[in-house]
Design a protein around this motif. Structure first.
Motif, PDB file in Angstrom:
ATOM      1  N   ALA A  60       0.864  -1.179   0.000  1.00  0.00           N
ATOM      2  CA  ALA A  60       0.000   0.000   0.000  1.00  0.00           C
ATOM      3  C   ALA A  60       0.901   1.230   0.000  1.00  0.00           C
ATOM      4  CB  ALA A  60      -0.898   0.005   1.227  1.00  0.00           C
ATOM      5  N   PRO A  61       0.715   2.122  -0.964  1.00  0.00           N
ATOM      6  CA  PRO A  61       1.541   3.339  -1.017  1.00  0.00           C
ATOM      7  C   PRO A  61       1.362   4.197   0.231  1.00  0.00           C
ATOM      8  CG  PRO A  61       0.203   3.094  -3.008  1.00  0.00           C
ATOM      9  CD  PRO A  61      -0.274   2.070  -2.029  1.00  0.00           C
TER      10      PRO A  61
ATOM     11  N   ALA B 115      -3.743  -0.678  -3.188  1.00  0.00           N
ATOM     12  CA  ALA B 115      -2.382  -1.220  -3.156  1.00  0.00           C
ATOM     13  C   ALA B 115      -1.869  -1.533  -4.565  1.00  0.00           C
ATOM     14  CB  ALA B 115      -2.353  -2.485  -2.304  1.00  0.00           C
ATOM     15  N   LEU B 116      -0.536  -1.616  -4.651  1.00  0.00           N
ATOM     16  CA  LEU B 116       0.097  -2.020  -5.910  1.00  0.00           C
ATOM     17  C   LEU B 116      -0.265  -3.471  -6.223  1.00  0.00           C
ATOM     18  CD1 LEU B 116       3.727  -0.664  -5.308  1.00  0.00           C
ATOM     19  CD2 LEU B 116       1.876   0.444  -6.588  1.00  0.00           C
ATOM     20  N   ASN B 117      -0.287  -3.814  -7.504  1.00  0.00           N
ATOM     21  CA  ASN B 117      -0.520  -5.220  -7.851  1.00  0.00           C
ATOM     22  C   ASN B 117       0.728  -6.032  -7.487  1.00  0.00           C
ATOM     23  OD1 ASN B 117       1.374  -5.282 -10.054  1.00  0.00           O
ATOM     24  ND2 ASN B 117      -0.153  -4.300 -11.352  1.00  0.00           N
ATOM     25  N   ALA B 118       0.624  -7.354  -7.610  1.00  0.00           N
ATOM     26  CA  ALA B 118       1.708  -8.250  -7.176  1.00  0.00           C
ATOM     27  C   ALA B 118       3.007  -8.004  -7.936  1.00  0.00           C
ATOM     28  CB  ALA B 118       1.276  -9.707  -7.314  1.00  0.00           C
TER      29      ALA B 118
ATOM     30  N   THR C 259       8.543  -5.513  -7.834  1.00  0.00           N
ATOM     31  CA  THR C 259       9.479  -4.519  -8.375  1.00  0.00           C
ATOM     32  C   THR C 259       9.887  -3.535  -7.285  1.00  0.00           C
ATOM     33  OG1 THR C 259       8.539  -4.735 -10.592  1.00  0.00           O
ATOM     34  CG2 THR C 259       9.768  -2.713 -10.124  1.00  0.00           C
ATOM     35  N   LEU C 260       8.932  -3.100  -6.477  1.00  0.00           N
ATOM     36  CA  LEU C 260       9.241  -2.152  -5.408  1.00  0.00           C
ATOM     37  C   LEU C 260      10.096  -2.804  -4.317  1.00  0.00           C
ATOM     38  CD1 LEU C 260       8.930   0.697  -4.287  1.00  0.00           C
ATOM     39  CD2 LEU C 260       6.798  -0.057  -3.195  1.00  0.00           C
TER      40      LEU C 260
END
Length: 183
Positions: free
Chosen positions: A109-110, A164-167, A172-173
Motif C-alpha cells: 500500500a503506497p 495497493a500495488l498489484n503483485a 518490483t518495489l
C-alpha cells in the motif's frame, strides 16, 4: 500449537490461522509475523519460545493444500530498519521469493491516507467459512468473531486491495528497496 504460549490477547488467533483456508492481513509497521525470517523475529522478540512459536506459525505456508495467503503491507515496512541492513535484506529477499513462488499474494500500500485504515489487522477464514479477526492495538490486541466487526475488517481489506500495488509492481518495489537501501 499451544495457545498458552502466546499473549492472552492473541492466544486464540494462531489456532484459527493454523486451520485456515485463507489468511489475509494488513500491516503498517513491520513484516507480518507469519512471514518473518528468524533473524527479523529475534530483533522483535526477546524470548526464545516466542521466536520458535513465531517461526512455527509458518508451517501453514508448506501445508498441502496451503491456504490462500494475501498480505498487504504499508510501503514504509520496506524502509523501516529492523536489526540492520543484513537482516532487512534477508527479510525482503524472502518476501520477494514467497511472492514470486505464488505462496503469498503480497501487495504494498503506497504511503498515503486510505479510508477506514486505523491499524494492523489479520483475518483467518476457517474451513467452515467462519472468520476470526485479530486487530493490533497499542496495548496488545483483540481477537473477534463478531459478525459486524468481521464485516468491517473485510470491507477495509477490500479498500486496501483496491489502493495497493498489484503483485508484479509490489515485487518490483521490493527489489528496488533491497537494491537502493539494503545492499
Amino acid at each position: 500449537m499451544k495457545s498458552d504460549k502466546y499473549p492472552k490477547h492473541f492466544a486464540s488467533y494462531p489456532k484459527a490461522e493454523q486451520s485456515a483456508i485463507m489468511v489475509r492481513a494488513y500491516e503498517e509497521r513491520l513484516v507480518p509475523g507469519l512471514l518473518q525470517k528468524e533473524a527479523y523475529a529475534r530483533v522483535l522478540l526477546r524470548d526464545e519460545d516466542a521466536v520458535k512459536n513465531r517461526i512455527r506459525r509458518q508451517e501453514i505456508l508448506h501445508r498441502n493444500p496451503s491456504p490462500i495467503i494475501s498480505i498487504i503491507m504499508d510501503e514504509t515496512v520496506l524502509y523501516r530498519e529492523v536489526g540492520g541492513p543484513e537482516v532487512m535484506k534477508e527479510q525482503l529477499e524472502y518476501l520477494h521469493e514467497l511472492s514470486s513462488q505464488g505462496k503469498v499474494q503480497l501487495q504494498i500500500a503506497p504511503i498515503r491516507y486510505i479510508r477506514n485504515i486505523w491499524g494492523p489487522f489479520h483475518i483467518a477464514t476457517r474451513p467452515d467459512h467462519k472468520q476470526v479477526a485479530y486487530a493490533i492495538k497499542a496495548w496488545g490486541g483483540e481477537t473477534t468473531t463478531d459478525p459486524d466487526e468481521i464485516a468491517m475488517v473485510n470491507e477495509t481489506f477490500v479498500i486496501l486491495q483496491s489502493e495497493a500495488l498489484n503483485a508484479t509492481d509490489t515485487r518490483t518495489l521490493i527489489r528496488k528497496a533491497i537494491d537502493e537501501r539494503w545492499t
